[in-house]
Design an enzyme around this catalytic site. Structure first.
Site, mmCIF file in Angstrom:
data_model
loop_
_atom_site.group_PDB
_atom_site.id
_atom_site.type_symbol
_atom_site.label_atom_id
_atom_site.label_comp_id
_atom_site.label_asym_id
_atom_site.label_seq_id
_atom_site.Cartn_x
_atom_site.Cartn_y
_atom_site.Cartn_z
ATOM 1 N N ARG A 9 0.801 -1.228 0.000
ATOM 2 C CA ARG A 9 0.000 0.000 0.000
ATOM 3 C C ARG A 9 0.832 1.275 0.000
ATOM 4 N NH1 ARG A 9 -3.063 -3.639 1.307
ATOM 5 N NH2 ARG A 9 -1.191 -4.296 2.372
ATOM 6 N N THR A 10 1.800 1.345 0.904
ATOM 7 C CA THR A 10 2.508 2.621 1.023
ATOM 8 C C THR A 10 3.245 2.920 -0.266
ATOM 9 O OG1 THR A 10 2.700 2.246 3.386
ATOM 10 C CG2 THR A 10 4.103 3.951 2.464
ATOM 11 N N HIS B 266 5.391 6.192 11.372
ATOM 12 C CA HIS B 266 4.844 6.016 10.024
ATOM 13 C C HIS B 266 3.907 7.196 9.767
ATOM 14 C CE1 HIS B 266 3.517 4.308 6.387
ATOM 15 N NE2 HIS B 266 3.257 3.064 6.771
ATOM 16 N N ARG C 205 11.448 3.958 2.920
ATOM 17 C CA ARG C 205 11.100 3.083 4.043
ATOM 18 C C ARG C 205 12.359 2.334 4.413
ATOM 19 N NH1 ARG C 205 5.970 -0.883 4.456
ATOM 20 N NH2 ARG C 205 5.069 1.112 5.050
ATOM 21 N N LYS D 64 26.009 -3.619 -2.216
ATOM 22 C CA LYS D 64 27.479 -3.574 -2.313
ATOM 23 C C LYS D 64 28.101 -2.920 -1.097
ATOM 24 C CE LYS D 64 27.280 -2.662 -7.301
ATOM 25 N NZ LYS D 64 27.548 -1.588 -8.273
HETATM 26 C C1 NCD Z 1 1.892 -0.792 8.102
HETATM 27 C C2 NCD Z 1 3.388 -0.624 8.242
HETATM 28 O O1 NCD Z 1 4.133 -0.828 7.280
HETATM 29 O O2 NCD Z 1 3.788 -0.267 9.340
HETATM 30 N N1 NCD Z 1 1.470 -1.012 6.786
HETATM 31 C C3 NCD Z 1 1.238 0.056 5.968
HETATM 32 O O3 NCD Z 1 2.111 0.864 5.730
HETATM 33 N N2 NCD Z 1 0.000 0.227 5.497
HETATM 34 C C4 NCD Z 1 1.332 -1.796 9.030
HETATM 35 C C5 NCD Z 1 1.879 -3.185 8.999
HETATM 36 O O4 NCD Z 1 2.779 -3.509 8.226
HETATM 37 O O5 NCD Z 1 1.377 -3.976 9.775
#
Ligand code: NCD
Length: 311
Positions: free
Chosen positions: A57-58, A135, A107, A86
């Site tokens: 999703r993100t 997040h 991320r 590397k």
């Molecule tokens: C969340 C995350 O990555 O922290 N997911 C997301 O970004 N929608 C929640 C999760 O991974 O459980």
């Protein structure tokens, strides 16, 4: 009409004022209604998405957001295909990437990595999740969802369920809800996955009332928002603990019998099995709509950080 202003980063939710968050939320709701107005807002801009940890999703909601704004994309979702493999440092990667693109979404499994990146980047950095820490863009997604269903961000009772220790979405959201004036939270988790002590102390110092309990059904009957989370397997040191704890709190439709009429069930997704499929067809389930809202708020965020306004 399109105008360009200065550089900002989003590393923690606190990087934006309450007023700025409210503006983003309002704009996201406008984008949902009038997508066509925004389709050339980021023409000529490039976004890099650097995902050192898995995501669906993100990553894809950011990519969709940039494409819907008329911008272009590059990046990786598997760090093994980048020079990180590397042994290149994050700082070097960021220095180079920020000379290629206009904005970077990243991320990373290490807490604080986006903060470090922001100190070495000439373009805006967006934290798309750093380890078990924060997040902020999921928080924005959550806030716009709350606003959509209740017409306001504050004033609703919230219960958090599941992995409150490692769940970065919970950490970001609870801190932000407090800034919006919320004071009382129900925290439902196994003993081992309680909210981290440092965060609890911060919240208590701000006058919050925290009800820690394992009585899921009682909380479900009291709250306006039930925020479910997955047990964060990747942050466990041993498989046996994960297996023991993973099914601690499963939400089933039958458990919603005494829920308030307008109560909503949220989840950042992915779910594993903490929400049974029979919940999906109840009026309370909003988690798929929540994931959709993530595109609109990320469109608003990208424009804000690039200093682009659409009249
Ligand atoms: C969340 C995350 O990555 O922290 N997911 C997301 O970004 N929608 C929640 C999760 O991974 O459980």
């Amino acid at each position: 009409m399109i105008a360009v202003k200065n550089i900002r980063h989003l590393v923690e939710p606190e990087d934006f004022s309450i007023e700025e968050i409210e503006q983003l939320v309002s704009q996201a709701l406008d984008i949902e209604q009038h997508m066509e107005k925004y389709q050339t807002a980021c023409q000529g801009k490039i976004m890099a998405s650097l995902f050192f940890e898995p995501s669906t999703r993100t990553k894809f909601s950011f990519d969709t957001a940039m494409l819907r704004l008329g911008g272009k994309l590059l990046g990786f979702s598997d760090p093994d295909t980048s020079s990180a493999k590397k042994g290149e440092s994050l700082v070097d990667t960021i220095r180079v990437m920020s000379s290629y693109v206009d904005i970077i979404v990243m991320r990373h499994p290490k807490e604080g990595a986006p903060k470090l990146a922001s100190e070495h980047s000439g373009v805006p950095i967006i934290n798309a999740g750093d380890g078990g820490h924060m997040h902020p863009t999921q928080t924005l997604t959550d806030l716009v969802t709350i606003k959509k269903y209740f017409g306001s961000i504050s004033g609703h009772s919230v219960g958090f369920f599941g992995d409150l220790k490692y769940g970065r979405t919970v950490h970001s959201l609870i801190r932000t809800l407090v800034r919006f004036g919320s004071k009382e939270f129900f925290l439902v988790s196994p003993e081992e996955l309680k909210l981290p002590e440092f965060l609890k102390q911060q919240l208590l110092a701000q006058g919050c009332v925290l009800h820690e309990t394992t009585d899921m059904e009682d909380v479900l009957s009291k709250v306006d928002i039930a925020y479910m989370t997955r047990v964060q397997k990747e942050r466990f040191f041993n498989e046996a603990d994960y297996l023991r704890l993973k099914d601690s709190f499963i939400l089933r439709a039958s458990k919603l019998a005494n829920a308030k009429e307008n109560m909503i069930v949220m989840h950042p997704l992915p779910r594993v099995n903490e929400i049974a499929r029979d919940v999906d067809s109840t009026k309370h389930a909003v988690y798929f709509k929540q994931a959709e809202m993530g595109v609109y708020i990320r469109m608003a965020l990208i424009m804000k950080l690039l200093g682009i306004t659409v009249e």
